[in-house]
Design an enzyme around this catalytic site. Structure first.
Site, short mmCIF file in Angstrom:
data_model
loop_
_atom_site.label_atom_id
_atom_site.label_comp_id
_atom_site.label_asym_id
_atom_site.label_seq_id
_atom_site.Cartn_x
_atom_site.Cartn_y
_atom_site.Cartn_z
N ASN A 9 36.56 -53.51 16.74
CA ASN A 9 37.02 -54.81 17.22
C ASN A 9 38.31 -54.58 18.01
O ASN A 9 39.35 -54.32 17.42
CB ASN A 9 37.26 -55.74 16.02
CG ASN A 9 37.85 -57.08 16.43
OD1 ASN A 9 37.96 -57.38 17.62
ND2 ASN A 9 38.22 -57.88 15.44
N TRP A 10 38.20 -54.69 19.32
CA TRP A 10 39.37 -54.41 20.18
C TRP A 10 40.35 -55.57 20.21
O TRP A 10 41.41 -55.46 20.82
CB TRP A 10 38.90 -54.06 21.61
CG TRP A 10 38.10 -52.79 21.71
CD1 TRP A 10 37.81 -51.90 20.70
CD2 TRP A 10 37.49 -52.24 22.89
NE1 TRP A 10 37.07 -50.85 21.18
CE2 TRP A 10 36.85 -51.03 22.52
CE3 TRP A 10 37.41 -52.65 24.22
CZ2 TRP A 10 36.15 -50.23 23.43
CZ3 TRP A 10 36.71 -51.85 25.13
CH2 TRP A 10 36.10 -50.66 24.74
N LYS A 11 39.99 -56.67 19.62
CA LYS A 11 40.86 -57.85 19.56
C LYS A 11 41.40 -58.19 20.96
O LYS A 11 40.72 -57.96 21.96
CB LYS A 11 41.96 -57.64 18.53
CG LYS A 11 41.39 -57.27 17.14
CD LYS A 11 42.36 -57.36 16.01
CE LYS A 11 41.66 -57.00 14.70
NZ LYS A 11 42.52 -57.10 13.54
N HIS A 95 36.03 -64.41 11.85
CA HIS A 95 37.13 -63.46 11.66
C HIS A 95 38.36 -64.19 11.10
O HIS A 95 38.66 -65.31 11.50
CB HIS A 95 37.48 -62.76 12.98
CG HIS A 95 38.35 -61.56 12.75
ND1 HIS A 95 39.70 -61.66 12.52
CD2 HIS A 95 38.05 -60.24 12.67
CE1 HIS A 95 40.20 -60.43 12.33
NE2 HIS A 95 39.22 -59.57 12.41
N GLU A 97 41.44 -63.90 11.62
CA GLU A 97 42.47 -64.32 12.57
C GLU A 97 42.12 -65.66 13.19
O GLU A 97 42.98 -66.48 13.48
CB GLU A 97 42.66 -63.22 13.65
CG GLU A 97 43.43 -62.03 13.08
CD GLU A 97 43.12 -60.70 13.73
OE1 GLU A 97 42.50 -60.66 14.80
OE2 GLU A 97 43.51 -59.68 13.12
N GLY A 173 45.45 -54.83 9.70
CA GLY A 173 46.61 -54.53 10.54
C GLY A 173 47.87 -54.20 9.76
O GLY A 173 48.96 -54.16 10.32
N GLY A 233 39.70 -52.18 13.44
CA GLY A 233 40.57 -52.81 14.43
C GLY A 233 41.39 -51.76 15.16
O GLY A 233 40.89 -51.07 16.06
N GLY A 234 42.63 -51.63 14.78
CA GLY A 234 43.58 -50.77 15.48
C GLY A 234 43.06 -49.37 15.79
O GLY A 234 43.23 -48.88 16.92
P1 13P Z 1 42.61 -53.23 11.42
O1 13P Z 1 41.64 -52.08 11.33
O2 13P Z 1 43.58 -53.09 12.55
O3 13P Z 1 43.27 -53.48 10.10
O4 13P Z 1 41.75 -54.55 11.76
C1 13P Z 1 40.64 -54.85 10.99
C2 13P Z 1 39.93 -55.99 11.62
O5 13P Z 1 40.41 -57.11 11.62
C3 13P Z 1 38.64 -55.74 12.27
O6 13P Z 1 37.99 -56.92 12.60
#
Ligand code: 13P
Length: 251
Positions: A9-11, A95, A97, A173, A233-234
């Site tokens: 997930n590149w957000k 998600h 967020e 995160g 994510g990251g």
């Molecule tokens: P991180 O791996 O940065 O903690 O993010 C997880 C995430 O929200 C994937 O959707």
């Protein structure tokens, strides 16, 4: 029995230049043939990603879709049918967020879930508890309620083609990963909840773990019986790190 999946997930990250670099890095990764690999770029970069991965077995998903399945007058939104047309096979729904920062509740989430499925997208449905909920001993209750909200409206069968991602909010995160045992405990409960209605479906549904997954922690997490891969994510913004996480999910 369940084919593992690792999804990045590149957000809200990336420029044309950094996405080109990431695509190039991923194209140079040896990815395991027995793992489904996917990335979720921003809407802006979907076209660039489709073109960049021609011939590479990396699926593409979007990070969100409109509540309305088909294109129409809804300024600023993107319909699931448009995402499908653009080359997406997956979409994230629910998600944390979006739940916490944008106020998406069960009703909107359930509508997006239905819209995505009606356009032929596979939903990656995200659930997870906050730190306060965990500390209050409410983890299983919170996660079960998030899943029930979908089942009660759309029926358990929607999970036949969907994927669930357990992402404890306190681990996203933060660098704090749930221990393999903590994650397994919740994954088993999720599968148990599905099994109450359909044991066959429960045995087939993939449940990914998300929350600070790194190459160093991936193998142990993916070794647990009910963890079928990860939503990253990251670490998915680094091709070498993401490639290593994908390989950790292979046999
Ligand atoms: P991180 O791996 O940065 O903690 O993010 C997880 C995430 O929200 C994937 O959707």
């Amino acid at each position: 029995m369940r084919r593992p999946m690792v999804a990045g997930n590149w957000k809200m990250h990336g420029t044309r230049a950094s996405v080109a670099e990431l695509i190039n890095g991923l194209n140079n990764q040896a990815l395991p043939a027995d793992v489904d690999v996917a990335v979720f770029p921003s809407f802006l970069h979907l076209g660039q990603v489709v073109d960049g991965f021609l011939g590479k077995a990396i699926a593409m998903g979007a990070q969100d879709c409109a509540v309305q399945p088909l294109e129409g007058a809804l300024t600023g939104e993107v319909a699931a049918s448009q995402l499908h047309d653009a080359g997406c096979s997956l979409v994230l729904v629910g998600h944390s967020e979006r739940r916490s920062l944008l106020g998406e509740g069960d009703e909107v989430i359930t509508r997006k879930f239905a819209a995505a499925q009606s356009s032929g997208l596979h939903v990656v449905f995200c659930v997870g508890e906050s730190l306060a909920e965990r500390e209050a001993g409410r983890t299983l209750e919170v996660v079960a309620a998030q899943i029930s909200a979908v089942i009660d409206t759309l029926g358990v069968e929607v999970f036949a083609t969907a994927i669930i991602a357990y992402e404890p909010v306190w681990a996203i995160g933060t660098g704090l990963t749930a221990s393999p045992e903590q994650a397994q405990y919740v994954h088993a409960a999720i599968r148990g909840q599905l099994a109450l209605q359909s044991p066959e479906l429960a045995g087939k549904t993939r449940i990914l773990y998300g929350g600070s997954v790194k190459a160093a922690s991936a193998a142990e997490l993916f070794g647990m019986p009910d963890i079928d891969g990860g939503l990253v994510g990251g670490a998915s913004l680094n091709a070498d790190e993401f490639g290593a996480i994908c390989r950790a999910a292979g046999s």
